[in-house]
Design an enzyme around this catalytic site. Structure first.
Site, PDB file in Angstrom:
ATOM      1  N   GLU A   1      44.398  31.465  32.397  1.00 49.64           N
ATOM      2  CA  GLU A   1      44.329  32.654  33.255  1.00 49.64           C
ATOM      3  C   GLU A   1      45.542  33.557  33.093  1.00 49.64           C
ATOM      4  OE1 GLU A   1      43.020  34.534  35.477  1.00 49.64           O
ATOM      5  OE2 GLU A   1      41.146  33.531  35.988  1.00 49.64           O
ATOM      6  N   ASP A   2      45.371  34.849  33.396  1.00 44.47           N
ATOM      7  CA  ASP A   2      46.522  35.768  33.423  1.00 44.47           C
ATOM      8  C   ASP A   2      46.812  36.266  34.836  1.00 44.47           C
ATOM      9  OD1 ASP A   2      44.161  37.379  33.543  1.00 44.47           O
ATOM     10  OD2 ASP A   2      45.396  39.121  33.079  1.00 44.47           O
TER      11      ASP A   2
ATOM     12  N   THR B   1      41.445  44.016  28.209  1.00 44.81           N
ATOM     13  CA  THR B   1      40.648  44.882  29.088  1.00 44.81           C
ATOM     14  C   THR B   1      41.240  44.990  30.492  1.00 44.81           C
ATOM     15  OG1 THR B   1      39.237  42.940  29.116  1.00 44.81           O
ATOM     16  CG2 THR B   1      38.367  44.893  28.010  1.00 44.81           C
TER      17      THR B   1
ATOM     18  N   LYS C   1      43.890  41.843  39.811  1.00 43.27           N
ATOM     19  CA  LYS C   1      43.482  41.053  38.650  1.00 43.27           C
ATOM     20  C   LYS C   1      42.700  39.815  39.079  1.00 43.27           C
ATOM     21  CE  LYS C   1      46.910  42.610  35.339  1.00 43.27           C
ATOM     22  NZ  LYS C   1      48.083  42.278  34.527  1.00 43.27           N
TER      23      LYS C   1
ATOM     24  N   SER D   1      34.826  34.248  34.142  1.00 41.77           N
ATOM     25  CA  SER D   1      35.352  35.583  34.425  1.00 41.77           C
ATOM     26  C   SER D   1      34.615  36.181  35.614  1.00 41.77           C
ATOM     27  CB  SER D   1      35.145  36.489  33.206  1.00 41.77           C
ATOM     28  OG  SER D   1      35.368  37.838  33.556  1.00 41.77           O
ATOM     29  N   ALA D   2      35.347  36.954  36.430  1.00 40.77           N
ATOM     30  CA  ALA D   2      34.717  37.638  37.565  1.00 40.77           C
ATOM     31  C   ALA D   2      33.904  38.845  37.099  1.00 40.77           C
ATOM     32  CB  ALA D   2      35.800  38.103  38.540  1.00 40.77           C
TER      33      ALA D   2
ATOM     34  N   ASP E   1      39.540  32.538  31.315  1.00 34.96           N
ATOM     35  CA  ASP E   1      39.325  33.844  31.912  1.00 34.96           C
ATOM     36  C   ASP E   1      39.138  34.818  30.738  1.00 34.96           C
ATOM     37  OD1 ASP E   1      39.429  36.004  33.802  1.00 34.96           O
ATOM     38  OD2 ASP E   1      41.511  36.357  33.170  1.00 34.96           O
ATOM     39  N   LEU E   2      38.637  36.015  31.012  1.00 32.14           N
ATOM     40  CA  LEU E   2      38.398  36.987  29.932  1.00 32.14           C
ATOM     41  C   LEU E   2      39.432  38.120  29.905  1.00 32.14           C
ATOM     42  CD1 LEU E   2      36.479  38.236  27.733  1.00 32.14           C
ATOM     43  CD2 LEU E   2      35.341  39.399  29.619  1.00 32.14           C
ATOM     44  N   ASP E   3      39.368  38.959  30.955  1.00 31.88           N
ATOM     45  CA  ASP E   3      40.191  40.168  30.974  1.00 31.88           C
ATOM     46  C   ASP E   3      41.673  39.798  31.041  1.00 31.88           C
ATOM     47  OD1 ASP E   3      37.999  42.084  31.130  1.00 31.88           O
ATOM     48  OD2 ASP E   3      37.670  41.347  33.164  1.00 31.88           O
TER      49      ASP E   3
ATOM     50  N   LYS F   1      37.357  34.346  42.843  1.00 30.53           N
ATOM     51  CA  LYS F   1      38.759  33.933  42.772  1.00 30.53           C
ATOM     52  C   LYS F   1      39.511  34.621  43.912  1.00 30.53           C
ATOM     53  CE  LYS F   1      38.288  33.943  37.742  1.00 30.53           C
ATOM     54  NZ  LYS F   1      38.653  34.565  36.464  1.00 30.53           N
TER      55      LYS F   1
HETATM   56  C1  BG6 Z   1      38.061  40.450  36.368  1.00 28.97           C
HETATM   57  C2  BG6 Z   1      39.149  41.484  36.295  1.00 28.97           C
HETATM   58  O1  BG6 Z   1      38.047  39.707  35.188  1.00 28.97           O
HETATM   59  O2  BG6 Z   1      36.788  41.079  36.525  1.00 28.97           O
HETATM   60  C3  BG6 Z   1      39.096  42.405  37.496  1.00 28.97           C
HETATM   61  O3  BG6 Z   1      40.414  40.824  36.247  1.00 28.97           O
HETATM   62  C4  BG6 Z   1      37.704  43.025  37.629  1.00 28.97           C
HETATM   63  O4  BG6 Z   1      40.074  43.422  37.349  1.00 28.97           O
HETATM   64  C5  BG6 Z   1      36.666  41.902  37.692  1.00 28.97           C
HETATM   65  O5  BG6 Z   1      37.613  43.814  38.802  1.00 28.97           O
HETATM   66  C6  BG6 Z   1      35.227  42.427  37.787  1.00 28.97           C
HETATM   67  O6  BG6 Z   1      34.903  43.085  36.600  1.00 28.97           O
HETATM   68  P1  BG6 Z   1      33.640  44.012  36.365  1.00 28.97           P
HETATM   69  O7  BG6 Z   1      33.673  44.245  34.857  1.00 28.97           O
HETATM   70  O8  BG6 Z   1      32.440  43.243  36.809  1.00 28.97           O
HETATM   71  O9  BG6 Z   1      33.844  45.248  37.155  1.00 28.97           O
HETATM   72 MG    MG Z   2      42.260  38.118  33.876  1.00 27.33          MG
END
Ligand code: BG6
Ligand code: MG
Length: 218
Positions: free
Chosen positions: A171-172, A17, A45, A116-117, A9-11, A147
């Site tokens: 993942e977090d 972030t 998240k 990542s989403a 996962d990224l954020d 997710k």
């Molecule tokens: C996920 C985050 O990685 O990405 C969420 O945990 C976020 O908080 C989602 O809403 C979508 O991100 P973005 O950058 O496309 O708005």
């Molecule tokens: Mg995350």
């Protein structure tokens, strides 16, 4: 176990972030008269931008207040603010031990994918100067369900040419851990045992990620 790939996962895993998402959603929610706190933020998240907005509107009993066009504007305004927060992102913002982990995986010919989403993921990896480590960045718009459904991790495994049982997911978020578990990968949760109790392995921070992964691979 002979793991051959790690899907990140990224954020909140590679960089913090997750905190910027919270700041930007809190600001947007405030503007439309909805209060959100850190506990509620845990439920956002890993959740896509559009779905996060829906959850905030439900929290404030405003799910029927806005047209789809207005909701699109609200989501865009959150993202515009989020992008200004990303401007100050540099390679110094990579979480502790992540660079060492990625180097170690590369040296051992382990495939690396990002699940990542976030639609901002390619931009963020570029700013962190980490893009070249990733064999694959899954496009979140290419999977049907976000997710906690397993689709995005399954797609990551497919794109690096591995069975999910050959991959570890990192993942977090609670939604993300469920996504990894339901894709039949081994899950590493980064954060508190309370939020991530379903993860196969929980570590409090990324500080010991490299050793944790190495130990799972022997
Ligand atoms: C996920 C985050 O990685 O990405 C969420 O945990 C976020 O908080 C989602 O809403 C979508 O991100 P973005 O950058 O496309 O708005
Ligand atoms: Mg995350």
């Amino acid at each position: 176990m002979n793991f051959k790939g790690v899907i990140f996962d990224l954020d909140g895993v590679i960089t913090d972030t997750a905190e910027y998402h919270y700041i930007a959603w809190k600001d947007l929610a405030n503007k439309i008269g909805i209060e959100i706190d850190e506990e509620f933020n845990e439920t956002l998240k890993g959740i896509s931008r559009g779905e996060s907005l829906e959850r905030i509107l439900v929290k404030g009993n405003k799910e029927n207040y806005f047209t789809q066009d207005e909701k699109d504007e609200l989501a865009k305004s959150k993202n515009d603010y989020y992008l200004t927060l990303l401007e100050k992102l540099t390679p110094d913002d990579v979480m502790e031990n992540i660079l060492e982990t990625l180097k170690h995986l590369k040296e051992n010919n382990i495939k690396i994918a990002l699940a990542s989403a976030s639609k901002n993921a390619p931009l963020i990896l570029d700013k962190l100067e980490l893009s070249s480590f990733f064999d694959v960045i899954v496009d979140p718009t290419s999977v049907k369900v976000g997710k906690p459904a397993p689709d995005i991790f399954l797609e990551g495994a497919r794109l690096i040419g591995l069975n999910s049982s050959e991959c570890i997911g990192v993942e977090d978020s609670e939604a993300g851990v469920t996504s990894i578990n339901d894709s039949n990968m081994l899950s590493i949760g980064i954060g508190s045992e309370t939020n991530l109790q379903h993860a196969n392995v929980v570590i409090p921070s990324t500080k010991i990620l490299k050793d944790t992964i190495s130990n799972l691979m022997v």
